[in-house]
Design a protein around this motif. Sequence first.
Motif, PDB file in Angstrom:
ATOM      1  N   SER A 277      -2.577   2.102  -4.339  1.00  0.00           N
ATOM      2  CA  SER A 277      -2.155   3.497  -4.145  1.00  0.00           C
ATOM      3  C   SER A 277      -3.320   4.288  -3.589  1.00  0.00           C
ATOM      4  O   SER A 277      -4.416   4.270  -4.156  1.00  0.00           O
ATOM      5  N   ILE A 278      -3.080   4.983  -2.497  1.00  0.00           N
ATOM      6  CA  ILE A 278      -4.073   5.881  -1.922  1.00  0.00           C
ATOM      7  C   ILE A 278      -3.678   7.282  -2.354  1.00  0.00           C
ATOM      8  O   ILE A 278      -2.543   7.716  -2.125  1.00  0.00           O
TER       9      ILE A 278
ATOM     10  N   ILE B 120       1.406   5.095   0.523  1.00  0.00           N
ATOM     11  CA  ILE B 120       0.797   6.109   1.371  1.00  0.00           C
ATOM     12  C   ILE B 120       1.216   7.495   0.876  1.00  0.00           C
ATOM     13  O   ILE B 120       2.420   7.770   0.756  1.00  0.00           O
TER      14      ILE B 120
ATOM     15  N   VAL C 170       0.863  -1.180   0.000  1.00  0.00           N
ATOM     16  CA  VAL C 170       0.000   0.000   0.000  1.00  0.00           C
ATOM     17  C   VAL C 170       0.902   1.233   0.000  1.00  0.00           C
ATOM     18  O   VAL C 170       1.728   1.394   0.903  1.00  0.00           O
TER      19      VAL C 170
ATOM     20  N   LEU D 128      -9.546   8.147   5.992  1.00  0.00           N
ATOM     21  CA  LEU D 128      -9.960   7.386   4.809  1.00  0.00           C
ATOM     22  C   LEU D 128     -11.463   7.133   4.747  1.00  0.00           C
ATOM     23  O   LEU D 128     -12.044   7.118   3.664  1.00  0.00           O
TER      24      LEU D 128
ATOM     25  N   VAL E  58     -10.934  10.653  -1.251  1.00  0.00           N
ATOM     26  CA  VAL E  58      -9.881   9.633  -1.208  1.00  0.00           C
ATOM     27  C   VAL E  58     -10.040   8.732  -2.435  1.00  0.00           C
ATOM     28  O   VAL E  58     -11.086   8.124  -2.643  1.00  0.00           O
ATOM     29  N   ASN E  59      -9.019   8.683  -3.253  1.00  0.00           N
ATOM     30  CA  ASN E  59      -9.014   7.840  -4.442  1.00  0.00           C
ATOM     31  C   ASN E  59      -8.090   6.661  -4.193  1.00  0.00           C
ATOM     32  O   ASN E  59      -6.985   6.836  -3.691  1.00  0.00           O
ATOM     33  N   VAL E  60      -8.563   5.487  -4.554  1.00  0.00           N
ATOM     34  CA  VAL E  60      -7.785   4.266  -4.328  1.00  0.00           C
ATOM     35  C   VAL E  60      -7.638   3.538  -5.665  1.00  0.00           C
ATOM     36  O   VAL E  60      -8.629   3.331  -6.376  1.00  0.00           O
TER      37      VAL E  60
ATOM     38  N   LEU F 159     -15.801   4.902   2.102  1.00  0.00           N
ATOM     39  CA  LEU F 159     -14.596   5.633   1.723  1.00  0.00           C
ATOM     40  C   LEU F 159     -14.948   7.097   1.503  1.00  0.00           C
ATOM     41  O   LEU F 159     -15.946   7.409   0.851  1.00  0.00           O
TER      42      LEU F 159
ATOM     43  N   LEU G 211      -7.432  -2.181   3.488  1.00  0.00           N
ATOM     44  CA  LEU G 211      -7.573  -0.899   4.186  1.00  0.00           C
ATOM     45  C   LEU G 211      -7.976  -1.106   5.636  1.00  0.00           C
ATOM     46  O   LEU G 211      -7.528  -0.374   6.520  1.00  0.00           O
TER      47      LEU G 211
END
Length: 92
Positions: A84-85, A8, A6, A47, A58-60, A54, A33
């Motif tokens: 990727s957050i 950050i 992940v 988040l 916040v884009n994941v 969500l 998550l």
Amino acid sequence: MAQVIVKIPSPLRPHVDGAATLQVTAGTVGEALDGLTGRHPALRSRLFTPEGTLRRFVNVFVGPDHIRVLQGLATPLREGATISIIAAVAGG
């Protein structure tokens, strides 16, 4: 279950002891998550909403794909996947 990485973003790193990347074991993005916020509780409110969804800014992504075009938090993960957050930035 898959071991995944992940990424950050800088604004969230103070909530994960400064780490730029973390490894978690999970079967879905939601599980990843949850595992991440279980280890770093201060990250949860950044988040997720109080209702557990969500936050909209916040884009994941899993690899190059936004989870919105996949299966959302139920998106399955493969071994070695990268999540990727990315926090949306507003202003002018």
